[in-house]
Write a protein that holds these residues in place. Structure first.
Motif, short mmCIF file in Angstrom:
data_model
loop_
_atom_site.label_atom_id
_atom_site.label_comp_id
_atom_site.label_asym_id
_atom_site.label_seq_id
_atom_site.Cartn_x
_atom_site.Cartn_y
_atom_site.Cartn_z
N ALA A 166 0.82 -1.20 0.00
CA ALA A 166 0.00 0.00 0.00
C ALA A 166 0.86 1.25 0.00
O ALA A 166 1.82 1.35 0.77
CB ALA A 166 -0.92 0.01 1.22
N PRO A 167 0.54 2.24 -0.86
CA PRO A 167 1.31 3.49 -0.87
C PRO A 167 1.36 4.16 0.49
O PRO A 167 2.37 4.80 0.84
CB PRO A 167 0.55 4.36 -1.89
CG PRO A 167 -0.15 3.40 -2.77
CD PRO A 167 -0.50 2.22 -1.90
N ALA A 168 0.30 4.03 1.29
CA ALA A 168 0.24 4.67 2.60
C ALA A 168 1.29 4.12 3.57
O ALA A 168 1.62 4.76 4.56
CB ALA A 168 -1.15 4.52 3.21
N LYS A 169 1.83 2.93 3.27
CA LYS A 169 2.84 2.33 4.16
C LYS A 169 4.25 2.85 3.89
O LYS A 169 5.18 2.51 4.61
CB LYS A 169 2.84 0.81 4.00
CG LYS A 169 1.65 0.10 4.63
CD LYS A 169 1.86 -1.40 4.57
CE LYS A 169 0.82 -2.14 5.39
NZ LYS A 169 1.07 -3.60 5.41
N MET A 170 4.40 3.66 2.84
CA MET A 170 5.73 4.10 2.44
C MET A 170 5.78 5.62 2.29
O MET A 170 4.81 6.24 1.91
CB MET A 170 6.12 3.43 1.12
CG MET A 170 6.21 1.92 1.20
SD MET A 170 6.69 1.17 -0.39
CE MET A 170 5.19 1.42 -1.35
#
Length: 233
Positions: free
Chosen positions: A138-142
């Motif tokens: 997920a983009p939100a994790k990075m």
């Protein structure tokens, strides 16, 4: 999912035809929205097709990357992080932007980097970010994180990729200077300045919001458009 992707394409065409916002801001916002909606799955055929527009070297390196990605595609995220971090650190040679691109500051797309085989810290972080997104992370994790790095007795501007297993967890740092993945607490040589991803822009790695990264970082807006065209999401 096809409906969502089709809607994204229609919005982009509409914005291009009507020029609703200045300086391409609308296109950046729609690209961000589509990235968040897209349940990413690796489309190796599109990546390889895009690589053919660059050079045989780009195709060869992209094929090698796809093999790495497919080998750990169903594994846990820590295996994906290790595979992608190791691939770019061993495949890409570090070069200053002036040497690699003939510019003072240039952000390369992942395929531009694979074609050149050379790049600086921003290029490593960007390529790792989009590779992991295409593997389902997920983009939100990075977050891309600008830091002040202690190096050779001095301090220099540097960028790394931070991965958060959970929203409040200590991030893991993917870097081209120290190539093994370490928790942030084991990287005292790095002092965060600001961080960003497809969802936001922050002071440090967890401070107050500093605005919309698409609106404030024109190079990031350009990278989102290039990455989509290349097939990373």
């Amino acid at each position: 999912m096809r409906v969502a992707l089709g809607m994204c394409e229609r919005l982009i065409r509409l914005l291009k035809s009507r020029l609703l916002w200045r300086h391409g801001q609308a296109l950046g916002v729609v690209a961000l929205l589509c990235l968040l909606l897209h349940g990413n799955a690796l489309d190796s055929s599109k990546l390889l097709q895009s690589a053919q527009r660059f050079s045989p070297a780009a195709v060869q390196r992209t094929q090698a990357l796809v093999q790495e990605m497919e080998a750990v595609g169903n594994g846990p995220e820590d295996e994906k992080l290790k595979a992608i971090n190791n691939f770019f650190n061993r495949t890409v040679q570090f070069r200053d932007d002036r040497d690699a691109w003939g510019m003072v500051d240039y952000w390369a797309s992942p395929l531009e980097l694979l074609n050149k085989g050379q790049g600086d810290c921003e290029d490593y972080a960007i390529a790792k970010y989009f590779s992991l997104i295409s593997m389902g992370v997920a983009p939100a994790k990075m977050r891309m994180v600008y830091v002040r790095a202690q190096l050779g007795g001095g301090v220099q501007a540097h960028m790394v990729l931070a991965y958060y297993p959970e929203p409040t967890a200590e991030p893991l740092i993917l870097d081209n200077l120290i190539t093994d993945i370490r928790p942030a607490s084991r990287r005292p040589d790095l002092a965060p300045v600001f961080s960003f991803n497809a969802e936001g822009l922050w002071q440090g790695v967890g401070g107050s919001s500093a605005g919309d990264p698409v609106a404030r970082l024109s190079r990031w807006r350009d990278i989102l458009s290039k990455a989509k065209a290349e097939g990373w999401w």
